[in-house]
Enzyme design. Structure first.
Site, PDB file in Angstrom:
ATOM      1  CG  ASN A   9      -1.575   1.102   0.554  1.00 18.69           C
ATOM      2  OD1 ASN A   9      -1.349   2.370   0.615  1.00 18.69           O
ATOM      3  ND2 ASN A   9      -3.217   0.609   1.657  1.00 18.69           N
ATOM      4  CG  HIS A  12       0.956   6.213   4.924  1.00 17.02           C
ATOM      5  ND1 HIS A  12      -0.006   7.430   5.016  1.00 17.02           N
ATOM      6  CD2 HIS A  12       0.480   5.060   5.204  1.00 17.02           C
ATOM      7  CE1 HIS A  12      -1.067   6.744   5.212  1.00 17.02           C
ATOM      8  NE2 HIS A  12      -0.882   5.665   5.769  1.00 17.02           N
ATOM      9  CG  HIS A  45      -7.566   4.622   1.515  1.00 20.81           C
ATOM     10  ND1 HIS A  45      -7.938   4.526   3.066  1.00 20.81           N
ATOM     11  CD2 HIS A  45      -9.481   4.318   0.762  1.00 20.81           C
ATOM     12  CE1 HIS A  45      -9.394   4.474   3.140  1.00 20.81           C
ATOM     13  NE2 HIS A  45      -9.966   4.583   2.444  1.00 20.81           N
ATOM     14  NE  ARG A  47      -8.117   7.143   4.682  1.00 14.77           N
ATOM     15  CZ  ARG A  47      -9.021   6.759   5.193  1.00 14.77           C
ATOM     16  NH1 ARG A  47      -9.943   7.716   5.962  1.00 14.77           N
ATOM     17  NH2 ARG A  47      -8.416   6.003   6.927  1.00 14.77           N
ATOM     18  NE  ARG A  51      -7.471  10.810   5.837  1.00 17.48           N
ATOM     19  CZ  ARG A  51      -8.191  10.637   7.139  1.00 17.48           C
ATOM     20  NH1 ARG A  51      -7.685  10.167   6.990  1.00 17.48           N
ATOM     21  NH2 ARG A  51      -9.735  11.059   7.360  1.00 17.48           N
ATOM     22  CD  GLU A  72      -6.877  -1.080   1.386  1.00 18.09           C
ATOM     23  OE1 GLU A  72      -6.576   0.785   1.718  1.00 18.09           O
ATOM     24  OE2 GLU A  72      -6.655  -1.319   1.862  1.00 18.09           O
ATOM     25  CB  THR A 103      -9.323   1.609   8.174  1.00 18.03           C
ATOM     26  OG1 THR A 103      -8.993   2.472   6.832  1.00 18.03           O
ATOM     27  CG2 THR A 103     -10.365   1.437   7.996  1.00 18.03           C
ATOM     28  CD  GLU A 153      -7.322  -6.159   2.787  1.00 25.15           C
ATOM     29  OE1 GLU A 153      -6.583  -5.616   1.690  1.00 25.15           O
ATOM     30  OE2 GLU A 153      -6.237  -5.112   4.191  1.00 25.15           O
ATOM     31  CG  HIS A 192      -5.550  -1.234   9.592  1.00 25.94           C
ATOM     32  ND1 HIS A 192      -5.622  -0.322   8.247  1.00 25.94           N
ATOM     33  CD2 HIS A 192      -5.715  -0.402  10.479  1.00 25.94           C
ATOM     34  CE1 HIS A 192      -5.710   0.855   9.345  1.00 25.94           C
ATOM     35  NE2 HIS A 192      -5.193   0.786  11.060  1.00 25.94           N
ATOM     36  N   GLY A 214       1.150  -1.770   3.993  1.00 31.39           N
ATOM     37  CA  GLY A 214       1.408  -0.050   3.918  1.00 31.39           C
ATOM     38  C   GLY A 214       2.087   0.943   4.638  1.00 31.39           C
TER      39      GLY A 214
HETATM   40  C1  LIG Z   1      -8.292  -0.671   4.820  1.00 29.46           C
HETATM   41  C2  LIG Z   1      -7.240   0.093   5.454  1.00 29.46           C
HETATM   42  O1  LIG Z   1      -6.491  -0.394   6.733  1.00 29.46           O
HETATM   43  C3  LIG Z   1      -5.974   0.534   4.544  1.00 29.46           C
HETATM   44  O2  LIG Z   1      -5.507  -0.113   3.481  1.00 29.46           O
HETATM   45  C4  LIG Z   1      -6.135   2.358   4.519  1.00 29.46           C
HETATM   46  O3  LIG Z   1      -5.409   2.645   3.914  1.00 29.46           O
HETATM   47  C5  LIG Z   1      -5.835   2.350   5.828  1.00 29.46           C
HETATM   48  O4  LIG Z   1      -6.029   4.042   5.374  1.00 29.46           O
HETATM   49  P1  LIG Z   1      -5.214   4.620   5.613  1.00 29.46           P
HETATM   50  O5  LIG Z   1      -3.851   4.345   4.612  1.00 29.46           O
HETATM   51  O6  LIG Z   1      -5.451   6.405   5.032  1.00 29.46           O
HETATM   52  O7  LIG Z   1      -4.190   5.304   6.610  1.00 29.46           O
HETATM   53  N1  LIG Z   2      -5.984  -3.188   3.960  1.00 32.93           N
HETATM   54  C1  LIG Z   2      -4.496  -2.491   4.391  1.00 32.93           C
HETATM   55  C2  LIG Z   2      -3.753  -1.875   4.023  1.00 32.93           C
HETATM   56  O1  LIG Z   2      -3.980  -2.086   2.588  1.00 32.93           O
HETATM   57  C3  LIG Z   2      -2.375  -0.936   4.322  1.00 32.93           C
HETATM   58  O2  LIG Z   2      -2.943  -0.897   5.251  1.00 32.93           O
HETATM   59  P1  LIG Z   2      -0.833  -0.070   6.551  1.00 32.93           P
HETATM   60  O3  LIG Z   2      -0.256  -1.642   5.905  1.00 32.93           O
HETATM   61  O4  LIG Z   2      -0.935   1.159   5.839  1.00 32.93           O
HETATM   62  O5  LIG Z   2      -1.955  -0.146   8.171  1.00 32.93           O
END
Ligand SMILES: CC(=O)[C@@H](O)[C@H](O)COP(=O)(O)O
Ligand SMILES: NCC(=O)COP(=O)(O)O
Length: 241
Positions: A9, A12, A45, A47, A51, A72, A103, A153, A192, A214
């Site tokens: 992911n 960030h 993601h 959003r 952001r 996402e 999330t 997931e 997550h 991520g």
């Molecule tokens: C759904 C999830 O847990 C993450 O993939 C999501 O992207 C978290 O959101 P942020 O990346 O904005 O923290």
């Molecule tokens: N769905 C979880 C994701 O894509 C990454 O979550 P995180 O490792 O950034 O908390």
């Protein structure tokens, strides 16, 4: 047994870019580096408040990702239209609140089953594989199955945020949830809050197909570089079973 796949992911990377409103670091470059280092897919993601990942990022990544995109998004008409126009291999439907830092829980499919069914059907008819981001709760797993999603997931946030006996209980719930979901024919992903010191027990769950990770990878990349951070996480997944 097949090793767990890794979805990286890159949200960030965009958080860092948007902090100054400049053009770097570039998410497209991050995706290419992550894929070259062994990522099996790229998760982003989009959003509602943009952001971090923007509509421009989604468009460019759709054209440049060499593995597969997991988009996402919230279950809104705006996001459904974007997904149908973008045509990612996967969409993962997640809950979203503007005020949340990240999330906070799984999607409540059980209490919005009709809507979930409609959205899963609409995206599936558009050729997109749909995953539902849910807690490892039998009622939500049953609802995800009833909604017609081929993937779920499992939200690993509570497991990641706890320790000791509470974390062991959360792990047990994830293990049981994954086994139950697989018995229904669902393909089971998880994610997550996973990082380099808590991922192995999740990757060792035999029914887990892919982990989406991520924040921890991008954080480690600050010190080790993104390619090395991805390689190190891949090694954890490959050695977990
Ligand atoms: C759904 C999830 O847990 C993450 O993939 C999501 O992207 C978290 O959101 P942020 O990346 O904005 O923290
Ligand atoms: N769905 C979880 C994701 O894509 C990454 O979550 P995180 O490792 O950034 O908390």
């Amino acid at each position: 047994m097949n090793p767990v796949l890794l979805g990286v992911n890159i949200d960030h990377i965009a958080t860092l870019r948007n902090a100054r409103g400049v053009a770097y670091p570039e998410p497209v470059q991050a995706a290419a580096i992550a894929e070259q280092a062994g990522a099996d897919g790229i998760t982003i993601h989009l959003r509602e408040d943009r952001r971090h990942i923007t509509d421009r990022d989604v468009r460019l990544l759709a054209e440049t990702i060499q593995t597969r995109m997991n988009l996402e998004m919230a279950m809104t008409s705006e996001m459904i239209a974007i997904a149908k126009a973008t045509q990612p291999e996967f969409v993962c439907l997640v809950p979203e609140k503007r005020e949340e830092l990240t999330t906070e829980g799984g999607l409540n499919v059980a209490d919005q089953l009709a809507r979930s069914k409609d959205v899963v059907a609409e995206l599936s008819e558009a050729g997109i594989l749909v995953s539902l981001f849910i807690d490892a709760d039998k009622r939500q797993i049953d609802a995800a199955h009833a909604a017609g999603a081929p993937f779920i997931e499992l939200h690993t946030g509570h497991y990641a945020e706890t320790s000791g006996a509470e974390q062991q209980q959360a792990l047990k719930q994830l293990q049981e949830g994954a086994a139950y979901a697989a018995s229904l024919g669902l393909t089971v992903n998880a994610g997550h809050g996973l990082h380099y010191h808590n991922t192995q027990p999740i990757a060792a769950i035999p029914e887990i197909y892919e982990l989406n990770i991520g924040h921890a990878i991008i954080a480690r990349a600050v010190f080790s570089g993104l390619a090395e951070a991805v390689r190190e996480m891949k090694l954890i997944l490959q050695g977990a079973r």
